[in-house]
Design a protein around this motif. Sequence first.
Motif, PDB file in Angstrom:
ATOM      1  N   ALA A 118      -1.786  -1.038   6.340  1.00  0.00           N
ATOM      2  CA  ALA A 118      -3.407  -2.577   6.299  1.00  0.00           C
ATOM      3  C   ALA A 118      -4.464  -2.024   7.496  1.00  0.00           C
ATOM      4  O   ALA A 118      -3.710  -2.282   8.546  1.00  0.00           O
ATOM      5  CB  ALA A 118      -2.859  -3.433   5.404  1.00  0.00           C
ATOM      6  N   THR A 158      -9.371   3.398   1.738  1.00  0.00           N
ATOM      7  CA  THR A 158      -9.828   2.746   0.912  1.00  0.00           C
ATOM      8  C   THR A 158      -9.536   2.684  -0.344  1.00  0.00           C
ATOM      9  O   THR A 158     -10.201   1.608  -1.533  1.00  0.00           O
ATOM     10  CB  THR A 158     -10.859   2.768   1.294  1.00  0.00           C
ATOM     11  N   HIS A 165      -0.341   5.550   0.222  1.00  0.00           N
ATOM     12  CA  HIS A 165      -1.378   5.596   0.639  1.00  0.00           C
ATOM     13  C   HIS A 165      -0.366   4.415   2.381  1.00  0.00           C
ATOM     14  O   HIS A 165       0.326   3.880   2.446  1.00  0.00           O
ATOM     15  CB  HIS A 165      -2.329   3.558   0.585  1.00  0.00           C
ATOM     16  N   ALA A 193      -6.936   0.780  -2.159  1.00  0.00           N
ATOM     17  CA  ALA A 193      -6.519  -0.011  -2.149  1.00  0.00           C
ATOM     18  C   ALA A 193      -7.307  -1.365  -1.043  1.00  0.00           C
ATOM     19  O   ALA A 193      -7.418  -1.012  -0.386  1.00  0.00           O
ATOM     20  CB  ALA A 193      -4.501  -0.195  -2.375  1.00  0.00           C
ATOM     21  N   TYR A 194      -7.414  -2.155  -1.469  1.00  0.00           N
ATOM     22  CA  TYR A 194      -7.981  -3.189  -0.990  1.00  0.00           C
ATOM     23  C   TYR A 194      -7.000  -5.208  -1.333  1.00  0.00           C
ATOM     24  O   TYR A 194      -6.913  -5.457  -2.416  1.00  0.00           O
ATOM     25  CB  TYR A 194      -9.594  -3.610  -1.394  1.00  0.00           C
ATOM     26  N   SER A 236      -7.743  -3.308   4.506  1.00  0.00           N
ATOM     27  CA  SER A 236      -7.488  -1.106   3.231  1.00  0.00           C
ATOM     28  C   SER A 236      -6.878  -0.826   3.595  1.00  0.00           C
ATOM     29  O   SER A 236      -6.166  -0.866   4.995  1.00  0.00           O
ATOM     30  CB  SER A 236      -8.991  -1.193   2.773  1.00  0.00           C
ATOM     31  N   SER A 237      -6.148   0.106   2.317  1.00  0.00           N
ATOM     32  CA  SER A 237      -6.059   1.234   3.345  1.00  0.00           C
ATOM     33  C   SER A 237      -6.129   2.493   3.882  1.00  0.00           C
ATOM     34  O   SER A 237      -7.474   1.949   3.970  1.00  0.00           O
ATOM     35  CB  SER A 237      -5.330   2.666   1.730  1.00  0.00           C
ATOM     36  N   PHE A 250       0.863  -1.486  -0.257  1.00  0.00           N
ATOM     37  CA  PHE A 250       0.180   0.143  -0.354  1.00  0.00           C
ATOM     38  C   PHE A 250       0.903   1.434   0.337  1.00  0.00           C
ATOM     39  O   PHE A 250       0.645   2.097  -0.696  1.00  0.00           O
ATOM     40  CB  PHE A 250      -1.010  -0.247   1.299  1.00  0.00           C
ATOM     41  N   ARG A 251       2.081   1.302   1.299  1.00  0.00           N
ATOM     42  CA  ARG A 251       2.753   2.197   0.709  1.00  0.00           C
ATOM     43  C   ARG A 251       3.377   2.343  -0.823  1.00  0.00           C
ATOM     44  O   ARG A 251       3.947   3.471  -0.582  1.00  0.00           O
ATOM     45  CB  ARG A 251       3.594   2.543   1.884  1.00  0.00           C
TER      46      ARG A 251
END
Length: 763
Positions: free
Chosen positions: A633, A667, A630, A669-670, A663-664, A625-626
Amino acid sequence: MSEPADSPAPRPENAETTPAGTPSEPPRDAAPAAPRRPETPMGDSRPDHPADPEPVPAQATPPRPPARAEAAPAPVPPPPAPHPQPAGAVTAAEYQRQAAYYAQLQRQPRFAPPPNPRWHRPDETPKPAIIVLVIAVALFGAWAAFHPSGVGIGLSLTGIAMLAVPLAAGHRSDLVPRLPGAMLVAALWSVAAFRDAGWVVLLCTVTAFLLTPVALAPQRRFSGAAVTVFMGWLEGLAESFRWAKRGRRARTGGGSSMRNLWVVLVTAALLLVFGGLFAAADSTFADLIVRLMPEIDAAEVFLRLVLAAVLFPLVLVWAYTAVVKPRFDSERPEGEHRTVSRFELSVPLGALNLLFVAFIAVQLRVFLGGEAYVMETAGLTFAEYARKGFWQLSFVAALALAVIAVAAWLAPKRTKRDRWAARILLGTLCALSMVVIASALYRMYTYAETYGLTRMRVWIFTVEIWLAVLFALVIVCCWKLRAGWLPRAVLGSGALALLGLAAANPDALIARYNLDHEHAVDLVYLSGLSDDAAPVFADADLSQADRDCVLDREERDEERALLAWNLGYQRALDLREAAAESTTACDWMGTYQSYEDVQNQVSGNAFFTADRCYEFDTTKAAAMFRQLGHEAAVLDSDDALREASTELEYYSDATGTLYCGYSSETTEAYLRLEVKRFADAAGASDAIEQDLLDAAGMGYEATELADDSFTGIGTYNDDYRYAVVDEELYVSVFVIHPPDDAAADEVAREFAGQVQSRYREFA
């Protein structure tokens, strides 16, 4: 040769004409001084005739058609016969006859379809107050039936008024025969005033709406009852407006409309003045007025007026239905249809009866053998085995009812042997079908004993019991070989079944059953029940924190208007206010188990619980996610539980199910994790094969890996999926909007490995 009766005599080219629509002045003298060709009212010429024609009796004005012929075109007088005499004067009687003919011919409509004999009653006129009541009910229902804060007593009053006005419009002699059905329908309409459970109110209201015309115009056959239930009465809408128009004409003079308007204005002025004074004098009365009066909103007023415009013709046609009593039954006499021979009836029904007997014998072996026998033969727990076959048995019962109806209609009844053959074959099939229904009910009872009650299961119990009642009624019909009373019995028993469901207070029944039985309690589900269950929660053996949490829910904080009041809401009002004063925090996720946790624990593997989602390492997911900018998680646990509790029913082959969502913080990314445990490895492999088929249908670039147990599904709209089978365990990982396929594949495989390792610890 004379001219046709529906056309005037031919007109010469040099004939003089008169102004359109105004017949010429009749001659004053019997014989004019200057001979000329006489003119008819339409300007066509006649041959000359003697100066002294034979006198014809005069007719001052054409007779007025009778009042009852208003809906049908007035009869056209016969055309005047041409005179073979020489040209001469037209007598007064002949002139009047010609004028009546041509005037009536001009008034005839271009297209006049014949009236519907089922609805055409030109002699019927409504009582003076009926149309006013219809308008009042439409306006009241538009503002009272569906209040923004919910439905309640306003809907009940509207429905009962929509039934009472047609009963008042009908003939007094029809009131007593209609009372049983009317009371049953009124009871269904009144459920909204007593129950707060929306699903129960919806079922009873829709049934009351469909059965109201049946109570006003009962039918004797299934065909007529079906047409009435499925709103065949709408064909009388045009005639109902003509009926209302005749009532308006029958009133005293043209000034009656203005007099009625003055009555309405004076009434409104009196209520406004005195109501305002009473409200100013007493604050309690003022509060009542405020609760009764809706908020003025232009859009809402428009929608309410539209609803009133829909309700007015509905109530009007129901009132006319009560007056006319239309018949939708088939005109063919009973028994006058093609039948089959005794042999043609006996072979299929006899074979079907034998099949039912064989199935029931096997069921007895299963039930007598118990859970040990089921585990040995099917590899399932008894509850899982019961649930797996319930829907099939329910469909068998419904299909058997249809087969019995068709067979009874085709069965020969000419001789005594024919009648006894029909009785034995149809009666045996009915009895065996009732045994099948009992088996289905026992399966559902076993499943409810293990996993608890839900609204769907209570509704299933109700339908199954009603089916058993229907088969009992059919057995009586098969014995008598007459079914004139059966349509009304079927509809009445269905209405009584719904009233019994409402009287049992199903939401309170569900809460009481689940709290009293020895299994884990899903307070998340119970808290979503209506206010009907509040007294059960207040009396249950719960901690104060649990009681406050199930009673004080955000969606119940809004105060209802008076027209949305119901008894269930009133009984829960004080309990909810007491719970709202508590400062206890409701940590649903950390304290209570959801429905799928209970099912998975009973199935023998404690791995499948909601808490498991918190135990997986999300380090790699956070790193992915980063890469998108973002934060780390975040466990999307609320969605995970909601999805699990609603989607679990669709995976009946899985004996354990778990959903987790990560999710991030934004949200965007999931990651979604799905874990299912099947009875054997074949079931898990079938799930993978189904995934491949689904992926191909959705456009995924699916790839089956070298090891048959592994399947990778490639990118589609920036999504990535990885699925793996490990014996009976199925694991699927979705990565939504990953930075790239490599990162998504690494995270998905790492999550799948964690699941497999953790699952083996519990297995």
